[in-house]
Design an enzyme around this catalytic site. Structure first.
Site, PDB file in Angstrom:
ATOM      1  N   ARG A  66     -11.058   7.685   3.778  1.00 20.50           N
ATOM      2  CA  ARG A  66     -10.361   6.443   2.032  1.00 20.50           C
ATOM      3  C   ARG A  66     -11.842   5.959   1.454  1.00 20.50           C
ATOM      4  NH1 ARG A  66      -5.943   6.514   3.823  1.00 20.50           N
ATOM      5  NH2 ARG A  66      -4.591   6.182   5.549  1.00 20.50           N
ATOM      6  N   CYS A 111      -3.838   6.549  -0.241  1.00 22.51           N
ATOM      7  CA  CYS A 111      -2.669   4.843  -0.083  1.00 22.51           C
ATOM      8  C   CYS A 111      -3.004   5.124  -1.952  1.00 22.51           C
ATOM      9  CB  CYS A 111      -4.163   3.841   0.145  1.00 22.51           C
ATOM     10  SG  CYS A 111      -5.309   3.418   1.805  1.00 22.51           S
ATOM     11  N   CYS A 133      -0.163   4.613   1.597  1.00 20.82           N
ATOM     12  CA  CYS A 133      -0.631   5.288   2.613  1.00 20.82           C
ATOM     13  C   CYS A 133       0.409   4.994   3.327  1.00 20.82           C
ATOM     14  CB  CYS A 133      -1.530   5.119   3.404  1.00 20.82           C
ATOM     15  SG  CYS A 133      -1.907   3.163   4.081  1.00 20.82           S
ATOM     16  N   LYS A 140     -12.553  -4.856   2.303  1.00 20.90           N
ATOM     17  CA  LYS A 140     -11.985  -4.068   2.970  1.00 20.90           C
ATOM     18  C   LYS A 140     -12.598  -2.866   3.456  1.00 20.90           C
ATOM     19  CE  LYS A 140      -7.627  -0.838   5.107  1.00 20.90           C
ATOM     20  NZ  LYS A 140      -6.171  -0.950   4.364  1.00 20.90           N
ATOM     21  N   CYS A 151       0.960  -1.236  -0.041  1.00 18.35           N
ATOM     22  CA  CYS A 151      -0.078   0.116  -0.047  1.00 18.35           C
ATOM     23  C   CYS A 151       0.621   1.195   0.200  1.00 18.35           C
ATOM     24  CB  CYS A 151      -0.507   0.120   1.041  1.00 18.35           C
ATOM     25  SG  CYS A 151      -2.496   0.915   1.038  1.00 18.35           S
ATOM     26  N   ARG A 202      -3.327   4.321  12.104  1.00 16.12           N
ATOM     27  CA  ARG A 202      -2.665   4.683  11.454  1.00 16.12           C
ATOM     28  C   ARG A 202      -1.620   6.111  12.428  1.00 16.12           C
ATOM     29  NH1 ARG A 202      -8.442   6.567   8.242  1.00 16.12           N
ATOM     30  NH2 ARG A 202      -8.526   4.450   7.141  1.00 16.12           N
ATOM     31  N   LYS A 225     -11.939  -7.553   6.464  1.00 17.18           N
ATOM     32  CA  LYS A 225     -11.012  -6.342   7.385  1.00 17.18           C
ATOM     33  C   LYS A 225     -12.010  -4.974   7.625  1.00 17.18           C
ATOM     34  CE  LYS A 225      -7.232  -3.360   8.089  1.00 17.18           C
ATOM     35  NZ  LYS A 225      -6.772  -2.370   7.105  1.00 17.18           N
ATOM     36  N   TYR A 239      -2.671  -8.771  16.267  1.00 16.15           N
ATOM     37  CA  TYR A 239      -1.252  -8.261  17.418  1.00 16.15           C
ATOM     38  C   TYR A 239      -1.180  -9.004  18.273  1.00 16.15           C
ATOM     39  CZ  TYR A 239      -1.777  -4.011  13.780  1.00 16.15           C
ATOM     40  OH  TYR A 239      -2.447  -3.570  12.807  1.00 16.15           O
TER      41      TYR A 239
HETATM   42  C1  PBG Z   1      -2.712   0.199   5.118  1.00 14.54           C
HETATM   43  C2  PBG Z   1      -3.118  -0.674   5.880  1.00 14.54           C
HETATM   44  C3  PBG Z   1      -4.160   0.043   7.003  1.00 14.54           C
HETATM   45  C4  PBG Z   1      -4.636  -1.098   7.655  1.00 14.54           C
HETATM   46  C5  PBG Z   1      -4.041  -2.246   7.241  1.00 14.54           C
HETATM   47  N1  PBG Z   1      -3.689  -1.652   6.316  1.00 14.54           N
HETATM   48  C6  PBG Z   1      -4.864   1.139   7.084  1.00 14.54           C
HETATM   49  C7  PBG Z   1      -5.781   2.065   6.610  1.00 14.54           C
HETATM   50  O1  PBG Z   1      -6.230   1.597   6.110  1.00 14.54           O
HETATM   51  O2  PBG Z   1      -6.404   3.226   7.098  1.00 14.54           O
HETATM   52  C8  PBG Z   1      -5.309  -1.482   9.027  1.00 14.54           C
HETATM   53  C9  PBG Z   1      -4.910  -2.555   9.911  1.00 14.54           C
HETATM   54  C10 PBG Z   1      -4.869  -1.697  11.474  1.00 14.54           C
HETATM   55  O3  PBG Z   1      -6.196  -0.807  11.760  1.00 14.54           O
HETATM   56  O4  PBG Z   1      -4.509  -3.016  12.388  1.00 14.54           O
HETATM   57  N2  PBG Z   1      -3.661   0.915   3.550  1.00 14.54           N
END
Ligand code: PBG
Length: 303
Positions: free
Chosen positions: A198, A111, A103, A176, A101, A186, A229, A294
């Site tokens: 987003r 992103c 971002c 997602k 990605c 973030r 997700k 995590y």
């Molecule tokens: C990148 C990305 C994100 C997460 C994983 N890959 C953040 C987003 O889309 O803002 C989030 C993972 C998390 O919150 O644990 N785009």
């Protein structure tokens, strides 16, 4: 004897945040127990996870400089590219996945490439392809595009195959959602969008059937594993995807879900260990084969 669902450390994928410098292990304030780490600390952490039976890590990079085009994302000497090599050299048998990605690498925190006030889908796909290739060249075992641009899975597959990386699978962040649960991540990845949000590329939380269309497209384009997700507030989606498609399903137990449990645990309001296991079990029960979490080390220790 009659339990229908079991958790194994081998179900977990452990996220790591890798940063420049040496001797750095900086705790993320909203994610106790998670760190921004320099390479050698990252290796230590991955070794611990591996020793506990967690087979895989997913890498997120925090680069030294960010710019409009996210050039550090596809720099062959970038932080993630170096981390892949280091981890593959130092931790035997560790399966290294990379988040693909922009971002974390763009100055504006989106992103993709910005045109006007929007992300330009097709220009972004070109850069994601470069990023995925640079990860594969560095030795990544699997790439995981998380940007939610249209057409990126097919483009990445074609490029990987074109360079002989036919054995590198794609785990796509397929369904997602534009979720508030990503807040702590973030902070961890320093990737909060500087303007807007987003919602032009991530999904609208009230939508359920749309998730199946998103997943179907990614599978058609060549995704090997599809991800839902976040996980906890989206168990119905995990269950739908499991029922509709016969390929492995991953669930991302995201940062905000982790922080909620940690915070309430610290306050003594819940039994943190039991709630953690109950949440992870629910994700599997809903149909996830793999869980990005995590909690990977904590849960593996208990198991
Ligand atoms: C990148 C990305 C994100 C997460 C994983 N890959 C953040 C987003 O889309 O803002 C989030 C993972 C998390 O919150 O644990 N785009």
């Amino acid at each position: 004897m009659l339990r229908e669902t079991s958790l194994e450390p081998s179900n977990f994928i452990y996220p790591l945040f890798v940063t420049e410098g040496s001797g750095v292990r900086k705790e993320i304030s909203s994610m106790p127990g998670c760190y921004q780490e320099s390479l050698e600390k990252c290796v230590e952490n991955a070794k611990e996870a591996k020793a506990l039976g967690v087979p895989a890590v997913i890498l997120f990079g925090i680069p030294e400089r960010k710019d409009e085009m996210g050039t550090s994302a596809y720099d062959e000497n970038g932080i993630v590219q170096r981390a892949i090599k280091e981890l593959k050299d130092s931790v035997s048998d560790l399966y290294v996945i990379t988040d693909v990605c922009l971002c974390e690498y763009t100055s504006h925190g989106h992103c993709g490439v910005i045109r006007g006030r929007d992300v330009d889908n097709d220009e972004t796909v070109k850069l994601l392809v470069k990023e995925a290739l640079s990860h594969a060249r560095a030795g990544a075992d699997m790439v995981a595009p998380s940007d939610m641009m249209d057409g990126r899975v097919g483009a990445i597959r074609e490029a990987l195959d074109g360079e002989g990386f036919t054995g590198v699978p794609i785990m796509s962040y397929a369904a997602k959602y534009a979720s508030a649960f990503y807040g702590p991540f973030r902070e961890a990845a320093e990737s909060t969008p500087q303007f807007g949000d987003r919602r032009s590329y991530q999904m609208d939380p009230p939508n359920r059937r749309e998730a199946l269309r998103e997943v179907a497209l990614d599978i058609e384009e060549g995704a090997d594993i599809v991800m839902v997700k976040p996980a906890l507030a989206y168990l119905d989606i995990i269950s739908d995807v499991r029922a509709a498609f016969d390929i492995p399903v991953a669930a991302y137990n995201v940062s905000g879900e982790y922080s909620l449990v940690k915070a309430a645990g610290r306050l003594g309001w819940i039994d943190e260990e039991r709630v953690m296991m109950e949440c992870l079990t629910a994700m599997k029960r809903a149909g996830a084969d793999l869980i990005l979490t995590y909690f990977a080390k904590d849960a593996a220790k208990l198991l």
